[in-house]
Design an enzyme around this catalytic site. Sequence first.
Site, mmCIF file in Angstrom:
data_model
loop_
_atom_site.group_PDB
_atom_site.id
_atom_site.type_symbol
_atom_site.label_atom_id
_atom_site.label_comp_id
_atom_site.label_asym_id
_atom_site.label_seq_id
_atom_site.Cartn_x
_atom_site.Cartn_y
_atom_site.Cartn_z
ATOM 1 N N GLN A 93 0.675 -1.118 -0.103
ATOM 2 C CA GLN A 93 0.169 0.252 -0.104
ATOM 3 C C GLN A 93 0.831 1.401 0.454
ATOM 4 O O GLN A 93 2.122 1.018 0.528
ATOM 5 C CB GLN A 93 -1.166 0.243 1.069
ATOM 6 C CG GLN A 93 -0.035 0.280 2.630
ATOM 7 C CD GLN A 93 -1.052 0.084 3.828
ATOM 8 O OE1 GLN A 93 -0.822 1.083 4.487
ATOM 9 N NE2 GLN A 93 -1.357 -1.570 3.878
ATOM 10 N N HIS A 95 -0.083 5.873 1.088
ATOM 11 C CA HIS A 95 -1.273 6.536 1.353
ATOM 12 C C HIS A 95 -0.802 8.003 0.787
ATOM 13 O O HIS A 95 -0.243 8.177 -0.328
ATOM 14 C CB HIS A 95 -0.869 6.990 2.723
ATOM 15 C CG HIS A 95 -0.743 5.793 3.779
ATOM 16 N ND1 HIS A 95 -1.843 5.240 3.968
ATOM 17 C CD2 HIS A 95 -0.006 5.205 4.224
ATOM 18 C CE1 HIS A 95 -1.682 3.977 4.528
ATOM 19 N NE2 HIS A 95 0.040 4.393 4.827
ATOM 20 N N GLU A 128 3.327 8.176 8.191
ATOM 21 C CA GLU A 128 3.350 7.470 9.266
ATOM 22 C C GLU A 128 5.049 6.648 10.258
ATOM 23 O O GLU A 128 5.960 6.743 8.990
ATOM 24 C CB GLU A 128 3.045 6.160 9.640
ATOM 25 C CG GLU A 128 2.903 5.348 8.133
ATOM 26 C CD GLU A 128 1.793 4.194 8.388
ATOM 27 O OE1 GLU A 128 0.895 4.288 8.196
ATOM 28 O OE2 GLU A 128 2.560 2.250 7.681
ATOM 29 N N HIS A 248 4.555 -0.407 1.128
ATOM 30 C CA HIS A 248 5.157 -0.511 2.252
ATOM 31 C C HIS A 248 3.946 -2.015 2.510
ATOM 32 O O HIS A 248 3.324 -2.014 2.125
ATOM 33 C CB HIS A 248 5.746 0.577 3.677
ATOM 34 C CG HIS A 248 3.984 0.980 4.067
ATOM 35 N ND1 HIS A 248 3.475 1.934 3.390
ATOM 36 C CD2 HIS A 248 3.037 0.938 4.736
ATOM 37 C CE1 HIS A 248 2.504 2.438 3.808
ATOM 38 N NE2 HIS A 248 2.228 2.264 4.593
ATOM 39 N N ARG A 267 -4.289 0.215 -2.061
ATOM 40 C CA ARG A 267 -3.509 -0.715 -1.997
ATOM 41 C C ARG A 267 -3.112 -1.100 -3.538
ATOM 42 O O ARG A 267 -4.232 -1.188 -4.884
ATOM 43 C CB ARG A 267 -5.020 -2.344 -1.422
ATOM 44 C CG ARG A 267 -5.336 -1.812 0.365
ATOM 45 C CD ARG A 267 -6.054 -2.779 0.341
ATOM 46 N NE ARG A 267 -6.727 -2.296 1.764
ATOM 47 C CZ ARG A 267 -7.284 -1.738 2.095
ATOM 48 N NH1 ARG A 267 -8.416 -1.407 1.480
ATOM 49 N NH2 ARG A 267 -7.410 -1.884 3.328
#
Length: 392
Positions: A93, A95, A128, A248, A267
């Site tokens: 995936q 973001h 993240e 990742h 995804r």
Amino acid sequence: MLRLFGHSKNYSWGSPDAIPRFIGTEPTDEPLAELWFGAHSSGPTLTDDESSLSEHIARDVDGTLGPDVAQRFSHRLPYLVKLLAPASAVSLQVHPNATYAAAGYAAEQREQVEAANRTFSDAFHKPEMLFAVTPFEGLIGFRDLEAIQATLARFTHPALRPAADLIRRSPADLKEAFGYLSRLGRDDVAGIVQESSRVGSSHDDSVAGISALAAQYPGDPGVVASVLLDRVVLAPGDAAFVPSGVVHSYRSGLAVEVMANSDNVFRAGLTRKRVSLPQVLDNLLTDPPRVFRAPGDGTASYDIDPGTPEFAISHIWVDGDHRTLPAFGPKLVLCLNGEVSLVSRSGEIVLTRGRAAFIPHADGAVSTQGAGSVIVVRTPAARDLPHEGGSR
């Protein structure tokens, strides 16, 4: 201060016992993939009085977030904290970046897309940080081009030749090669998986990964696309920063995951959920991972500031002495070991392993006592950022 009670997520890839063991509860038959601590609508965290953290923030935005954070982040808590425990690979995936997320969410709202068909959960990006509690492994970012070329050269399957040609032609074509491999059909995937056993994996982790991933997701093109990605192994106390757009897939271990307060996921594979490859490629960055190694023997206190406006983290060991946490902004504290007391003008909270608390801005400086270690998540002041100002 508020004691927090995490919101459970029972995704199929989760470990049935890693989080329960850590927080001291009995495992059930269900996998427990994530435990959320924050104020996102997809996983509301409850407090002592059984109201949500979101409700506490809404009742006194300036008191909980502080005027600076409230103004920069539109009255939202900027970050979300999770315990993360994959037993099998999490979907491959990326973001979205901030501009893409805001525009995409607004468009779906205007078009009144039904919730089940939406691509965007909210209007925000999601950089993240992973902080390893146990040894942790994942695929993060792209490998060195020469290493990728060496791996692909070991195969003879014709479906891999276009990807190899793209990568030889230009580093900029790595993104196109990833897209090509992520669209392979089941027959080509099966053929490449079969050949991987002949190729052997004793000196190539990426080849070994093909067989392991194929057992979890048979026929999924993400199995083959994984050969482009960097295998990252974190020891307890190590951390990895994953900016929005960096591809990742986390594979095993227990970690604290800190991110911007968003649930947007695109995804590319390794999933039984909907794949959004056009959105993946629109946002994809070919950056390598950023890994922070723990100093010393793992018992040191240290800060990790990735430079993102929403969060920075500190790993703090408390050993009988009194430490004072920064007074600025809202802080979320998660205990990793031992027993640590948080003392502020509003009272005292004792945390044991796996327990969390929220410290409002209005509580000011907070001292820590006891013996153990905690993760402290905070939002940097605008003046401390590389470029002053916030970001969504």
